[in-house]
Design a protein around this motif. Sequence first.
Motif, PDB file in Angstrom:
ATOM      1  N   SER A 152     -55.050 -36.825 -37.786  1.00 36.82           N
ATOM      2  CA  SER A 152     -54.357 -36.883 -39.073  1.00 36.82           C
ATOM      3  C   SER A 152     -54.033 -38.319 -39.462  1.00 36.82           C
ATOM      4  CB  SER A 152     -53.062 -36.057 -39.004  1.00 36.82           C
ATOM      5  OG  SER A 152     -52.236 -36.495 -37.935  1.00 36.82           O
ATOM      6  N   ALA A 156     -57.904 -36.584 -45.141  1.00 35.43           N
ATOM      7  CA  ALA A 156     -58.860 -35.618 -44.592  1.00 35.43           C
ATOM      8  C   ALA A 156     -60.283 -35.876 -45.065  1.00 35.43           C
ATOM      9  CB  ALA A 156     -58.424 -34.197 -44.960  1.00 35.43           C
ATOM     10  N   PHE A 280     -60.418 -31.176 -42.040  1.00 33.92           N
ATOM     11  CA  PHE A 280     -59.500 -30.332 -42.809  1.00 33.92           C
ATOM     12  C   PHE A 280     -58.821 -29.241 -41.977  1.00 33.92           C
ATOM     13  CE2 PHE A 280     -62.436 -32.094 -45.927  1.00 33.92           C
ATOM     14  CZ  PHE A 280     -61.570 -32.486 -46.949  1.00 33.92           C
ATOM     15  N   SER A 284     -54.757 -29.394 -39.568  1.00 32.89           N
ATOM     16  CA  SER A 284     -53.978 -28.562 -40.481  1.00 32.89           C
ATOM     17  C   SER A 284     -52.794 -27.920 -39.766  1.00 32.89           C
ATOM     18  CB  SER A 284     -54.865 -27.474 -41.087  1.00 32.89           C
ATOM     19  OG  SER A 284     -55.202 -26.503 -40.106  1.00 32.89           O
TER      20      SER A 284
END
Length: 335
Positions: A152, A156, A280, A284
Amino acid sequence: MDLDVFVSAHRAEWDRLDALLRRQRRLNGAEADELVALYQRTATHLSLIQSSAPDPQLTGRLSQLVARARSAVTGTRRASWRDVARFLGQGFPAAVYRSRHWWVPTALISTAIAIVLGWWIGTHPDVQSTIAAPSQLRELTRPGGEYETYYSSHPAASFAAQVWTNNARAAAMCLVLGVFLGLPVLWILFENMLNLAVGFGLMSSAGRLDTFLGLVLPHGLLELTAVFVAAGTGLRLGWTLIDPGPRSRRTALAEEGRAAVAMAIGLALVLFVSGAIEGFVTPSGLPTWARIGIGVAAELAFLAYVFVLGGRAARAGETGDLEEAERSALVPTAA
């Protein structure tokens, strides 16, 4: 072969073929038949010269002549959506399926090596100390440490694009460098497994193996499968140089090389999917089971694509090579 005698005997045929190809008007039926016959004979002459008495200047002239004649006989053809559909529906999965005897063992052996190395690193503090200082290792493996924030650390979309580019480059290198008897492929593969083993070992020694697997498995299953396919295909290409089988070494290398290039295009698409998952899905806020489930679903979909669709296409005669009409004409050779 006496090259001067051979040229003297067939020069008139080559000149006549060249003259027919230069005609501005449309050829009549007899001239068209003559062009086809001369094209076939000239292609045979070219193969004989290449195998018996290679002369760069003459080979270059006849290669150009044969290429022009072939274009005139078969007609020019542009790529279409039909070609894309054939490649994705038959050519690529069939090529991966045909290489399964190389990439499946490569995957199993590489995974076993990564697990053994990871166990060795995780159970030997002295080995860990050679990787980094204790404070650095704690920073890497702690909750919210570098292993977790890596996924992260960037937006993304840009992270997915970067991952895709790097992985596609590694896969392409495995495919292209296979021609050097597969030796560079083994090194690239070992580097990938060592990187995986280091993370596996360090996180397991910190009691956070579940976190590590939750971060790696969503995208890693499909990503590593693509790397294994590329590596196995590269090794197969290298072995073709050693044992081309009943084909000539040049013909075998050309056929397997074309299939490898097509494989690189297909694997770039596969790695695009894994890169999207890594960019992604992995970082998440989904539960771990959901993220891993997405990765498993993507992996199962790819394996079904290869072994069901690709297996059916391979059994129907698809090889992943160019269509027969687009390949160079070959002269039969003795076994």
